[in-house]
Design a protein around this motif. Structure first.
Motif, PDB file in Angstrom:
ATOM      1  N   UNK A 145      11.847  23.770  28.236  1.00  0.00           N
ATOM      2  CA  UNK A 145      12.155  22.636  27.266  1.00  0.00           C
ATOM      3  C   UNK A 145      10.651  22.072  26.882  1.00  0.00           C
ATOM      4  N   UNK A 146      10.667  21.243  25.969  1.00  0.00           N
ATOM      5  CA  UNK A 146       9.227  20.547  25.640  1.00  0.00           C
ATOM      6  C   UNK A 146       8.901  19.784  26.532  1.00  0.00           C
ATOM      7  N   UNK A 147       9.739  18.982  27.148  1.00  0.00           N
ATOM      8  CA  UNK A 147       9.234  17.898  28.406  1.00  0.00           C
ATOM      9  C   UNK A 147       8.506  18.660  29.387  1.00  0.00           C
ATOM     10  N   UNK A 148       8.946  19.834  29.804  1.00  0.00           N
ATOM     11  CA  UNK A 148       8.314  20.620  31.140  1.00  0.00           C
ATOM     12  C   UNK A 148       7.052  21.305  30.591  1.00  0.00           C
ATOM     13  N   UNK A 149       7.012  21.562  29.262  1.00  0.00           N
ATOM     14  CA  UNK A 149       5.693  22.093  28.668  1.00  0.00           C
ATOM     15  C   UNK A 149       4.596  20.859  28.568  1.00  0.00           C
ATOM     16  N   UNK A 150       5.208  19.668  27.957  1.00  0.00           N
ATOM     17  CA  UNK A 150       4.077  18.759  27.905  1.00  0.00           C
ATOM     18  C   UNK A 150       3.556  18.261  29.445  1.00  0.00           C
ATOM     19  N   UNK A 151       4.349  18.221  30.444  1.00  0.00           N
ATOM     20  CA  UNK A 151       3.927  17.812  31.749  1.00  0.00           C
ATOM     21  C   UNK A 151       2.879  18.827  32.191  1.00  0.00           C
TER      22      UNK A 151
END
Length: 95
Positions: free
Chosen positions: A18-24
């Motif tokens: 997901x995008x949240x994991x990538x952004x972290x």
């Protein structure tokens, strides 16, 4: 006295979690670079199709960061890149 050199790094982050994991992951590296140098610019290219599958993934989130740091830091940054889960590819280039 150590001189600050200019570098750029490109990383391809996995988007399978997901995008949240990538952004972290991206924020983690932005913070690490900022602690050890000066970030000049961050160019977020977003999600793109990979030229070939890496670890059975066909898409990745691309980010280009231009920064200034001491030469010793690039070895540490590369070491952290290699042990970070969710990072598909990375490169550090001296300008």
């Amino acid at each position: 006295m150590n001189k600050m050199n200019k570098y750029e790094t490109i990383m391809v982050v996995s988007v399978k979690n997901g995008d949240e994991a990538a952004n972290s992951v991206i924020e983690k590296f932005k913070a690490l670079i900022a602690e050890n140098g000066t970030i000049e610019s961050v160019d977020d290219w977003g999600k793109k199709r990979l030229a070939y599958d890496i670890n059975y993934e066909s898409e990745g989130h691309y980010v280009l960061i231009n920064f200034e740091s001491k030469p010793e830091f690039t070895a540490e940054l590369d070491r952290v890149y290699k042990i970070t889960e969710g990072l598909l590819r990375s490169i550090i280039v001296a300008k």
